[in-house]
Design a protein around this motif. Structure first.
Motif, short mmCIF file in Angstrom:
data_model
loop_
_atom_site.label_atom_id
_atom_site.label_comp_id
_atom_site.label_asym_id
_atom_site.label_seq_id
_atom_site.Cartn_x
_atom_site.Cartn_y
_atom_site.Cartn_z
N THR A 175 -13.89 104.19 72.77
CA THR A 175 -14.23 104.78 71.46
C THR A 175 -13.11 104.55 70.44
O THR A 175 -11.93 104.64 70.77
N ARG A 176 -13.52 104.28 69.20
CA ARG A 176 -12.56 104.15 68.11
C ARG A 176 -11.83 105.48 67.92
O ARG A 176 -12.46 106.55 67.91
N VAL A 177 -10.51 105.43 67.75
CA VAL A 177 -9.73 106.64 67.53
C VAL A 177 -10.18 107.36 66.27
O VAL A 177 -10.26 108.59 66.22
N SER A 178 -10.55 106.59 65.26
CA SER A 178 -10.98 107.21 63.99
C SER A 178 -12.26 108.01 64.18
O SER A 178 -12.47 109.03 63.52
N ILE A 191 -13.13 109.64 66.98
CA ILE A 191 -12.72 110.88 67.65
C ILE A 191 -12.11 111.84 66.64
O ILE A 191 -12.43 113.04 66.61
N ASN A 192 -11.22 111.32 65.80
CA ASN A 192 -10.54 112.18 64.82
C ASN A 192 -11.53 112.77 63.83
O ASN A 192 -11.41 113.95 63.43
N ARG A 222 -13.50 115.52 65.50
CA ARG A 222 -12.62 116.67 65.62
C ARG A 222 -12.55 117.44 64.30
O ARG A 222 -12.63 118.68 64.28
N GLU A 225 -12.71 111.97 75.29
CA GLU A 225 -12.16 110.83 74.57
C GLU A 225 -12.22 109.59 75.46
O GLU A 225 -11.37 109.38 76.33
#
Length: 788
Positions: free
Chosen positions: A180-183, A185-186, A189, A176
């Motif tokens: 990087t945009r959190v969205s 990564i999510n 995942r 992570e």
């Protein structure tokens, strides 16, 4: 190529499957259709995770076949032919080719084929160089870049080796990045979890270091060993007579040389560091062989053997023994009679203490009769983790090379206690006095059990110990004395309840404490710790219910013979008492007076029990116990006997159900904080089988259904229990108790969650069947983790 792909796409079967859940992506582009890339593509297609799926690969036959089989909607050898509109790009090429791929991706962004926030990920075995390659191309890392690495593979490679289930129950590491945009990564995942993987975050540099040791180094060694043997003049004989170990170890040398060539260079720094560390260990073991240092070599080999199995269970939080990784059940057909002479496994409490005190002693301790069950093995592994050389177990025999009172070393990982509350509570006392920090953890069940009962009095002695959660459960974090700055000090502690575990914990801590540690118990509890301390030459003062110990002494190794466990014998004692025409003799069972509550209570219930061949083994009294069929009667169990039979009450509840009249238990709150709430769980099971019982705050009232015949003749032929499905809550004593109930059941009993029987009584089902019970063991799916 684009025209060819379109023609093939028109011929491809149309996927008419409708997914209830909208797909995660509009179009996924996989670059590289090797094993990992093709397997991920297949998993995405099978799980309907993208509306369209395209791929790029220089091997055009793979592209054409994938389109013809309906896996791909389009494909090409050139990224710009197919990438337009993709919202996820998966880079599945050798690590050295990644920078060229990033250049193609940037060109597609520059010409408007790709959004600049498109998610970009990879499946490469190294991560730092992937990030550096992206940095070199983009200057500023893309906001959609999510480096990832699935820890999965197969012996065969290439498109045809693909498997859509390749990632099921495997780990995927995601790096992570702060850019990087959190969205993004999510969403990545979600993708990996949707194909069955477990996602875990890890920093890129740490990932490369870990993988250098666990994957890259083993592959390098395998390639090198095969090269070494192939270079010998007698290489043909070497390969002809190579045993299974060579074949297993070198299997990975059949992997793609180009891929590993690239990985070794890409992760150069971490691999060289791992090689240097390995060289040191290799030189050490070389010297041990030259010096014929048997003790040190056995210690190294024993620790390695145990660690190979240990870490998988620790990471999965599963019970410790191999069979404990399985979900299992008993299907039991009613039988009426048990007959025979049998030997019960060694006492669990004494087995624990033999390892602990033997490890802390000066000199060598030889143990016989050691219980090779999950709980005792957890204690054994903990001391191996702290640097103690222990040979065995081998048919109940151990050789412990003691390190002395101050010889323990810090474990490099948390000490994993499996399901053993005894291990955790007693070790807390020992570790509270050590110089180094330590962490105690266990499986899911153990981590729910209260630990403040030992943590609180240890703090009174000066320990710095932190439990977890509002209820004071494990993991326990214990600060070493070097960081505290002073040793423990003795206290005078009045125990609120009679508990051998609390008492033993404090006495063990008192071995290092300044001054005197005194424990006063409200009722007598098991005294194995006091007896064994004396056997190791450490003076203990016992004055009624007050036990005292002076800190600063030493322990001396010797021979310890572990008698048969009376808690395990209890199941067969009740089995013979409640069944028709039965007679069992249990040989050389420990009859320590602090453990004979089961015998005293059964005798009060009119059980026919006799003791013979009484003697002493290792300071503990033992005897042969013979039990015959009996007309049991209900009683009010004396509270003074409760601490002396605390572990045996589940099976005593079975005896009470078969007795004539009411049995009342009070003063047994301790049963609510065992592996399960044994009062509530036993009551549920008894009611399932048709027995009337009432739960009270500190006990249970059972309406026995035994015969009311006034004849001296034993009449245990009438069923007391019906059939049914019992949930043991993975409590070993619950499971074995309801197995005993089958002797007076009218129908089949199924008991779920019996795998933990190995915690205290490995081989229970086999021994029960040997004397006439009908227990069929059904093993479920293996849930263990192999982290080789």
């Amino acid at each position: 190529m684009q025209t060819i792909n379109q023609d093939l796409a028109n011929q491809a079967p149309v996927n008419t499957s409708l997914s209830i859940i909208p797909p995660l992506f509009q179009q996924v582009c996989v670059i590289g259709l090797g094993l990992i890339g093709a397997s991920l593509a297949q998993a995405i297609r099978d799980n309907h995770l993208s509306k369209r799926l395209v791929a790029v690969d220089r091997h055009l036959p793979s592209i054409e076949e994938a389109i013809a089989q309906g896996l791909l909607d389009a494909g090409s050898a050139v990224l710009s032919d197919v990438v337009s509109g993709s919202d996820l790009i998966v880079i599945a090429v050798p690590v050295q080719a990644a920078q060229a791929v990033f250049s193609d991706i940037k060109a597609a962004m520059d010409n408007g084929q790709l959004a600049t926030d498109c998610i970009i990920t990879d499946v490469c075995s190294t991560k730092v160089n992937i990030i550096e390659a992206a940095q070199a191309v983009f200057t500023s890392l893309p906001v959609g870049l999510v480096p990832a690495h699935p820890i999965a593979g197969a012996e065969n490679s290439g498109y045809h080796a693909r498997r859509s289930n390749l990632f099921v129950n495997h780990s995927v590491i995601i790096c992570e990045l702060p850019t990087t945009r959190v969205s993004a990564i999510n969403k990545l995942r979600q993708l990996w979890e949707a194909v069955g993987a477990t996602v875990m975050p890890m920093a890129a540099a740490h990932h490369d270091s870990i993988l250098a040791h666990t994957s890259h180094l083993p592959h390098l060694l395998a390639f090198n060993l095969v090269e070494q043997l192939a270079s010998h003049n007698d290489n043909l004989d070497m390969f002809r007579y190579a045993a299974g170990g060579f074949r297993d170890f070198t299997r990975i040398a059949a992997s793609d040389p180009k891929m590993w060539h690239d990985i070794f260079f890409a992760n150069q720094s971490a691999i060289v560091s791992a090689l240097d560390e390995y060289s040191v260990y290799l030189q050490d073991i070389r010297q041990l062989i030259i010096d014929k240092d048997s003790t040190a070599l056995m210690g190294l080999l024993g620790r390695a053997q145990a660690a190979r199995r240990h870490f998988g269970h620790m990471l999965a939080s599963t019970p410790y023994t191999d069979t404990s990784a399985m979900s299992a059940s008993y299907n039991i057909t009613p039988s009426n009679t048990v007959i025979g002479t049998i030997a019960i496994p060694g006492d669990k409490s004494i087995s624990h203490r033999s390892i602990m005190l033997g490890s802390l002693a000066t000199g060598v301790t030889h143990v016989t009769g050691f219980l090779e069950g999950e709980d005792a093995l957890a204690t054994l592994q903990a001391f191996r983790d702290m640097g103690v050389t222990i040979e065995g177990p081998d048919k109940g025999r151990l050789t412990i090379h003691g390190v002395g009172m101050n010889g323990l070393k810090p474990s490099k990982t948390p000490l994993y206690m499996g399901n053993s509350g005894t291990s955790m509570r007693l070790l807390a006392g020992i570790l509270a006095a050590q110089k180094f920090d330590s962490v105690l953890t266990g499986d899911t069940s153990l981590n729910k059990r209260p630990m403040e009962r030992v943590a609180s009095p240890l703090r009174e002695m000066g320990a710095v110990i932190q439990s977890t959660g509002h209820n004071g459960t494990s993991p326990l974090s214990i600060t070493g004395r070097d960081n505290v700055g002073k040793p423990l000090h003795g206290i005078d502690y009045d125990m609120p309840v009679a508990s051998a575990q609390i008492k033993s914990c404090l006495l063990l801590a008192g071995l290092w404490a300044e001054g005197t540690t005194t424990v006063t118990q409200p009722e007598i509890s098991r005294d194995h710790t006091e007896r064994m301390l004396s056997a190791f030459g450490y003076p203990v003062t016992v004055d009624g219910n007050r036990i005292s110990i002076e800190g600063g002494g030493t322990l001396t190794g010797g021979d310890i013979a572990v008698p048969a466990d009376i808690s395990s014998a209890a199941f067969f004692m009740v089995a013979a008492a409640i069944s028709q025409g039965s007679e069992l003799t249990l040989t050389q069972v420990g009859i320590n007076p602090t453990r004979t509550g089961i015998i005293d209570i059964l005798k009060l219930m009119n059980a026919d029990i006799t003791l013979s061949n009484e003697t002493y083994v290792g300071g503990e009294p033992v005897a042969d116990i013979t039990i015959r069929s009996s007309n049991l009667v209900g009683i009010e169990i004396p509270e003074a006997l409760v601490p002396l039979a605390i572990d045996e009450f589940p099976v005593l509840f079975i005896a009470a159900s078969c007795a004539q009249g009411r049995t009342v238990l009070t003063g047994a709150k301790e049963l609510r904080v065992k592996e399960s709430d044994r009062i509530a769980v036993m009551a549920d099971g008894l009611q399932t089988l048709g027995v009337d019982c009432t739960v009270t705050e500190d006990g249970l009232i059972i309406e026995g259904q035994g015969s009311n015949s006034q004849s001296d003749e034993v009449n245990n032929s009438q069923p007391v229990f019906g059939g049914g499905h019992i949930v043991s809550h993975h409590d070993h004593r619950i499971a074995m108790s309801f197995a005993v109930a089958s002797l007076r059941a009218s129908k089949q009993i199924t008991i779920e969650g019996v795998e933990t029987v190995n915690t205290s009584f490995p081989g229970f089902a086999e021994l029960a069947s040997q004397i006439g019970m009908n227990i069929e063991v059904n093993k479920g799916v293996d849930n263990s983790i192999d982290n080789a």
